[in-house]
Design a protein around this motif. Structure first.
Motif, short mmCIF file in Angstrom:
data_model
loop_
_atom_site.label_atom_id
_atom_site.label_comp_id
_atom_site.label_asym_id
_atom_site.label_seq_id
_atom_site.Cartn_x
_atom_site.Cartn_y
_atom_site.Cartn_z
N GLU A 90 1.01 -1.08 0.03
CA GLU A 90 -0.07 0.06 0.03
C GLU A 90 1.09 1.30 0.09
OE1 GLU A 90 -3.35 1.75 -0.69
OE2 GLU A 90 -3.50 -0.37 -0.16
N HIS A 91 1.97 1.10 0.65
CA HIS A 91 2.94 2.13 0.62
C HIS A 91 3.93 2.27 -0.70
CE1 HIS A 91 2.09 2.55 4.75
NE2 HIS A 91 2.90 3.84 4.86
N GLY A 92 3.59 1.51 -1.62
CA GLY A 92 4.08 1.27 -2.91
C GLY A 92 5.51 0.64 -3.09
N LEU A 93 5.86 -0.08 -2.10
CA LEU A 93 6.99 -0.99 -2.32
C LEU A 93 6.70 -2.04 -3.12
CD1 LEU A 93 7.41 0.98 0.13
CD2 LEU A 93 8.81 -0.95 1.27
N THR A 94 7.87 -2.82 -3.58
CA THR A 94 8.04 -4.03 -4.43
C THR A 94 8.37 -4.80 -3.23
OG1 THR A 94 8.43 -2.96 -6.30
CG2 THR A 94 8.63 -5.29 -6.23
N VAL A 95 7.57 -6.04 -2.95
CA VAL A 95 7.98 -6.87 -1.75
C VAL A 95 7.96 -8.29 -2.17
CG1 VAL A 95 6.87 -7.32 0.49
CG2 VAL A 95 6.38 -5.18 -0.38
N GLY A 96 9.13 -9.02 -1.95
CA GLY A 96 8.96 -10.33 -2.15
C GLY A 96 8.70 -11.05 -0.65
N ALA A 97 8.29 -12.38 -1.12
CA ALA A 97 7.90 -12.99 0.24
C ALA A 97 8.03 -14.39 0.12
CB ALA A 97 6.19 -12.82 0.64
N PHE A 98 8.71 -15.22 1.12
CA PHE A 98 8.92 -16.68 1.29
C PHE A 98 7.80 -17.24 2.27
CE2 PHE A 98 11.66 -20.30 2.76
CZ PHE A 98 11.18 -21.13 1.81
N ILE A 99 7.08 -18.18 2.01
CA ILE A 99 6.11 -18.42 3.12
C ILE A 99 6.14 -19.90 3.25
CG2 ILE A 99 4.71 -16.63 2.96
CD1 ILE A 99 2.63 -18.40 1.64
N ARG A 112 -1.77 1.71 19.42
CA ARG A 112 -1.15 2.71 20.10
C ARG A 112 0.25 2.29 20.36
NH1 ARG A 112 -0.19 3.81 25.57
NH2 ARG A 112 -1.64 2.28 26.38
N GLY A 113 1.30 3.08 19.76
CA GLY A 113 2.50 2.95 20.08
C GLY A 113 3.37 4.22 19.83
N ASN A 114 4.27 4.52 19.29
CA ASN A 114 4.93 5.81 19.19
C ASN A 114 3.65 6.53 18.00
OD1 ASN A 114 5.66 4.57 16.82
ND2 ASN A 114 8.02 5.42 17.25
N VAL A 115 2.94 6.05 17.42
CA VAL A 115 1.85 6.66 16.78
C VAL A 115 0.52 6.22 17.38
CG1 VAL A 115 2.07 5.01 14.75
CG2 VAL A 115 1.31 7.26 14.28
N MET A 116 -0.43 6.75 16.96
CA MET A 116 -1.84 6.34 17.09
C MET A 116 -2.57 6.15 16.10
SD MET A 116 -3.77 5.45 20.04
CE MET A 116 -5.38 5.14 20.30
N ILE A 117 -3.27 5.10 15.95
CA ILE A 117 -4.11 4.55 14.67
C ILE A 117 -5.31 4.24 15.27
CG2 ILE A 117 -4.26 3.69 12.40
CD1 ILE A 117 -1.35 3.02 12.28
N GLU A 118 -6.50 4.84 14.94
CA GLU A 118 -7.68 4.63 15.53
C GLU A 118 -8.65 3.84 14.41
OE1 GLU A 118 -9.14 8.34 16.82
OE2 GLU A 118 -8.39 8.07 18.81
N LEU A 132 1.88 -6.31 15.31
CA LEU A 132 3.00 -6.61 14.96
C LEU A 132 3.42 -6.08 13.77
CD1 LEU A 132 3.21 -10.27 16.48
CD2 LEU A 132 4.17 -8.38 17.50
N ALA A 133 2.84 -6.37 12.77
CA ALA A 133 2.88 -6.06 11.45
C ALA A 133 3.16 -4.28 11.35
CB ALA A 133 1.88 -6.63 10.52
N ILE A 134 2.21 -3.51 11.77
CA ILE A 134 2.40 -2.25 11.98
C ILE A 134 3.66 -1.66 12.54
CG2 ILE A 134 1.35 -0.05 12.96
CD1 ILE A 134 -1.38 -1.43 12.89
N THR A 135 4.11 -2.35 13.54
CA THR A 135 5.52 -2.03 14.08
C THR A 135 6.41 -2.22 13.28
OG1 THR A 135 4.44 -2.55 16.26
CG2 THR A 135 6.62 -2.04 16.48
N ALA A 136 6.58 -3.41 12.78
CA ALA A 136 7.77 -3.81 11.96
C ALA A 136 7.78 -2.95 10.66
CB ALA A 136 7.28 -5.36 11.49
N SER A 145 8.99 6.69 5.10
CA SER A 145 7.69 7.49 5.05
C SER A 145 6.49 6.54 5.67
CB SER A 145 7.36 8.03 3.98
OG SER A 145 6.27 8.85 3.66
N PHE A 146 5.84 6.65 6.51
CA PHE A 146 5.04 5.78 7.21
C PHE A 146 3.42 6.69 7.15
CE2 PHE A 146 2.34 4.19 10.84
CZ PHE A 146 2.31 2.91 10.62
N ASN A 147 2.55 6.11 6.69
CA ASN A 147 1.27 6.63 6.44
C ASN A 147 0.26 5.84 7.02
OD1 ASN A 147 -1.47 7.42 5.01
ND2 ASN A 147 -0.22 8.77 4.16
N ALA A 148 -0.42 6.51 8.02
CA ALA A 148 -1.41 5.82 9.08
C ALA A 148 -2.93 5.43 8.02
CB ALA A 148 -2.08 6.82 10.00
#
Length: 423
Positions: free
Chosen positions: A66-75, A239-245, A262-266, A273-276
């Motif tokens: 959603e932030h526009g990154l190209t993301v590899g994943a191994f599952i 709630r962490g060092n940012v609040m997303i309601e 956990l995902a939000i924190t990571a 650039s982090f967008n709530a």
């Protein structure tokens, strides 16, 4: 060596770890060195844990995309085909690329290891690392197979490590206590690199804290450094060092809120650039097949493969369908402690049905049946016949919950898809 995908996958599915491959990870490092160390050419986030690592990885992927990154994943495991294990922006590796890299690996193994192939999981891990190094990725997400310290994915130095939960699982390989298992999972923590932790067990958490301290790795713990608050249905506040309601999740259950946190924190630790609002949009469609997957209004698939997963499944059933009677269909592998999971299901089930899958490590229906004390328990050798019969006799106030090993869930999903019962 491999001419077709069928020939390739038939061969690698049969691979077992060689008895003479040397020290743990030694063969992987020899192969990677021969390939030019592809694991050093990609940035990674590494996920370990007894439960939730797949869902947490998936939520992290959605946030990054959603932030526009190209993301590899191994599952792991895959549900239908091996290509599912290696993806870029959720697009599976092509048969051509899979076959090409598999042949490259086979040549290295022939030349450097005298043809002594590593295990299936190690082979596909190496294939994924080589594939990711060839692509223009912003980040790759790696899920461990078993444990962490000796897992074949542990050849990378990640930007962030994530440890979701610790349960008593694979005790023959990882240890018999929470502390011993936590020490194995904590093996993915690297010098000076942050680790995000969802573990609640005090014994396990103490080991992870100690490992992080020794490695000067900043630690971010759920319930201490960031929090899940105001849970209502599928909504919660972060709630962490940012609040997303009022974050809405695609997947039900308090454990999925923890995974999302956990995902939000990571993601926040990695993103410049982090967008709530992008986080909210991402988590609205972060679904994970085979995890509380409602394939019909009264049929649920869930790969609850240990007692912690079973507890989460039962809690989610209580949250979402408190008035329904629950019939469980359970099949599992032998290398798990099933007694606790079965007792948990016994306490809430209207009926318990035990079956089996055709894998060498699979527990028999009889072995599972004998661990249940439920007055309405049944065993069936043919799970397909069982599921069709139960589907045809479900009352409106009944749920059929098909659970246990993810390998079982994969077979059921494939069976449903062939009949057009699931897309």
């Amino acid at each position: 060596m491999f001419q077709t995908m069928e020939q390739c996958t038939d061969f690698i599915f049969k691979l077992k770890a060689s008895q003479s491959k040397g020290e743990p990870l030694q063969s992987a490092k020899i192969i990677l060195d021969a390939l030019g160390n592809p694991e050093q050419k990609t940035k990674f986030i590494h996920f370990a844990g007894s439960n939730g690592k797949g869902s947490t990885l998936n939520a992290t992927r959605e946030i990054f995309m959603e932030h526009g990154l190209t993301v590899g994943a191994f599952i792991s495991p895959h549900l239908e085909r091996a290509n599912e294990r290696v993806t870029i922006n959720k697009q599976q590796i092509s048969d051509e690329d899979f076959l090409r890299i598999a042949n490259e690996l086979a040549e290295v193994i022939e030349n450097k290891l005298d043809g002594k192939f590593p295990s299936f999981f190690e082979f596909v891990t190496l294939l994924a690392l080589k594939y990711f190094s060839e692509q223009q990725l912003d980040i790759a997400l790696l899920e461990t197979g078993i444990g962490g310290r000796l897992d074949s994915t542990n050849v990378v130095t990640p930007e962030v490590s994530v440890i979701t939960t610790i349960s008593l699982e694979h005790t023959d390989m990882l240890g018999e206590t929470y502390a011993e298992i936590a020490a194995e999972k904590a093996g993915i923590i690297k010098l000076g690199k942050p680790v995000v932790v969802g573990v609640k067990n005090a014994e396990a958490l103490a080991v992870i804290r100690q490992t992080a301290a020794q490695l000067h790795a900043p630690i971010y713990t759920l319930g201490e450094h960031f929090h899940v608050e105001n849970q209502k249905g599928t909504y919660f506040d972060y709630r962490g060092n940012v609040m997303i309601e009022e974050i809405e999740l695609a997947m039900a259950g308090e454990h999925q809120m923890a995974n999302a946190a956990l995902a939000i924190t990571a993601a926040k630790l990695y993103l410049a650039s982090f967008n709530a609002q992008k986080v909210r949009l991402a988590l609205q469609h972060a679904k994970w097949e085979g995890r509380f997957e409602r394939v019909r209004p009264n049929i649920i698939l869930d790969g609850a493969h240990n007692s912690e997963g079973t507890t989460a499944l039962i809690n989610t059933l209580k949250e979402t369908a408190p008035q329904h009677k629950v019939k469980f269909v359970y099949a599992a592998l032998q290398d798990k402690d099933h007694g606790v999971s079965i007792n948990l299901m016994d306490d809430v089930a209207s009926e318990m049905h035990f079956t089996q899958i055709s894998l060498p490590r699979a527990a028999t229906a009889k072995q599972l049946y004998e661990q249940s004390a439920h007055p309405n328990k049944f065993m069936h050798s043919d799970w397909q016949e069982l599921i069709e019969k139960e589907m045809n006799h479900l009352a409106e106030d009944e749920l059929l919950v098909i659970t246990g090993s993810l390998y079982f869930i994969a077979e059921v999903r494939s069976y449903f898809a062939e009949r057009g019962w699931i897309s």
